[in-house]
Design a protein around this motif. Sequence first.
Motif, PDB file in Angstrom:
ATOM      1  N   THR A  21      49.136  33.953  41.297  1.00  0.00           N
ATOM      2  CA  THR A  21      48.060  32.971  41.424  1.00  0.00           C
ATOM      3  C   THR A  21      48.025  32.205  40.115  1.00  0.00           C
ATOM      4  OG1 THR A  21      46.900  34.518  42.858  1.00  0.00           O
ATOM      5  CG2 THR A  21      45.610  32.693  41.963  1.00  0.00           C
ATOM      6  N   SER A  52      43.018  38.058  34.741  1.00  0.00           N
ATOM      7  CA  SER A  52      41.589  37.937  35.070  1.00  0.00           C
ATOM      8  C   SER A  52      40.766  39.209  34.910  1.00  0.00           C
ATOM      9  CB  SER A  52      41.451  37.513  36.532  1.00  0.00           C
ATOM     10  OG  SER A  52      41.904  36.220  36.734  1.00  0.00           O
ATOM     11  N   VAL A  92      49.663  29.799  32.842  1.00  0.00           N
ATOM     12  CA  VAL A  92      48.869  28.709  32.283  1.00  0.00           C
ATOM     13  C   VAL A  92      47.655  29.237  31.497  1.00  0.00           C
ATOM     14  CG1 VAL A  92      47.751  26.502  32.796  1.00  0.00           C
ATOM     15  CG2 VAL A  92      49.667  27.259  34.203  1.00  0.00           C
ATOM     16  N   TYR A  93      47.182  30.448  31.810  1.00  0.00           N
ATOM     17  CA  TYR A  93      46.023  30.999  31.077  1.00  0.00           C
ATOM     18  C   TYR A  93      46.310  31.075  29.584  1.00  0.00           C
ATOM     19  CZ  TYR A  93      43.596  32.784  35.243  1.00  0.00           C
ATOM     20  OH  TYR A  93      42.934  32.919  36.427  1.00  0.00           O
ATOM     21  N   GLN A 111      40.091  34.029  37.139  1.00  0.00           N
ATOM     22  CA  GLN A 111      40.005  33.286  38.399  1.00  0.00           C
ATOM     23  C   GLN A 111      38.552  33.202  38.868  1.00  0.00           C
ATOM     24  OE1 GLN A 111      44.262  35.078  39.957  1.00  0.00           O
ATOM     25  NE2 GLN A 111      42.579  35.005  41.428  1.00  0.00           N
TER      26      GLN A 111
HETATM   27  N1  GLU Z   1      45.672  33.994  37.779  1.00  0.00           N
HETATM   28  C1  GLU Z   1      46.387  34.954  36.970  1.00  0.00           C
HETATM   29  C2  GLU Z   1      45.516  36.149  36.705  1.00  0.00           C
HETATM   30  O1  GLU Z   1      44.350  36.107  36.933  1.00  0.00           O
HETATM   31  C3  GLU Z   1      46.899  34.388  35.663  1.00  0.00           C
HETATM   32  C4  GLU Z   1      47.602  33.083  35.774  1.00  0.00           C
HETATM   33  C5  GLU Z   1      48.039  32.498  34.460  1.00  0.00           C
HETATM   34  O2  GLU Z   1      48.286  33.255  33.516  1.00  0.00           O
HETATM   35  O3  GLU Z   1      48.115  31.285  34.378  1.00  0.00           O
HETATM   36  O4  GLU Z   1      45.960  37.149  36.238  1.00  0.00           O
END
Ligand code: GLU
Length: 325
Positions: A201, A76, A46-47, A94
């Motif tokens: 995550t 992140s 989603v990022y 995050q």
């Molecule tokens: N939470 C993941 C990270 O920090 C990325 C999730 C995403 O790309 O939506 O790497």
Amino acid sequence: MSNYRNSILSVAAAAAIGFGGLSLHATDASAQQRDILIGGGSVTGVYYQVALQTCQLVNKHSEGKYNCVGRPALGSVFNINAVNRGLLDFGVAQSDRNWQAANGSADWDGKAVGKLRSVFSAHPEAVLLVTRVDSGIKSVGDLKGKTVNIGNPGSGQRGNSMDFLPLYGIDPDKDIKAEGLQQGEASRALVDKKVDAFVYTVGMPSAAIEEPANSTKIDILDINSDAVKKFISDKPYYVLAKYPAGIVKDVGEFETYAVKATVVTSADVEDQVVYDYTKLVFENLDELKKTHAAFRILEPKDMLGGLSAPLHPGAVKYYKERGWM
Ligand code: GLU
């Protein structure tokens, strides 16, 4: 400007020029345009959508002032470090990594990222432990001896894996075969039986989870032991979250802990750029909400919460104008 930035932006410019008839316009406008580069995550997460879709708003509504490029990146930790070094203008990270970088712990032990600034927070993300049902893994403890993708270096989930596995008595270096694939590959590796489980995550929904759920039988396991509850209890950026059965195809109810996706920048980025970006996102929030199901729940009052690094003055200026601060 660094080679990294140059190469990304020239690829974007070449792509624009490739669509016949745009070349003259692109050349003229680019003389006054400020480039903005935003780092996301895997294309199946989603990022990347945060980076891509907020850039679309900027490009559509800034009357040619900006050329914003949202690109896939490693996640992140990578994004925070790249923002700090001026390789990205904005990055998605995050909320736990935002806190750790600002306070000098975990990956930034003893070297707090003093220039890190928050802009807003976006969708919530859960620490997901995804298995193939035929792997026989029914709880975190069953991961012993299995091949588990714990997240690529630079990702947020890698740190989450390193935190929660030991809470279940699992040493990631000894008790499992730990892989560090990027998520696009990890989802495929689960289906192809190259890994038995992965940790990701991520916001809901994401192609990274939907695709394996549509190709094989998957499960998402609880990460909610007493040790986990104790671990998150003194950390303001973690919450326990229960997800109902069916949120992912054929997956039952599960409980795990969650963070928020945050958009960060550097104190070195000009106030005007951060102000304009923030304003364009909030003034066009209804449009953003329609671009991805994970964004439907975004509300300004939540988007100013969950931020550990100090707010950038450009964002503060906009929030004060709106009377939100
Ligand atoms: N939470 C993941 C990270 O920090 C990325 C999730 C995403 O790309 O939506 O790497």
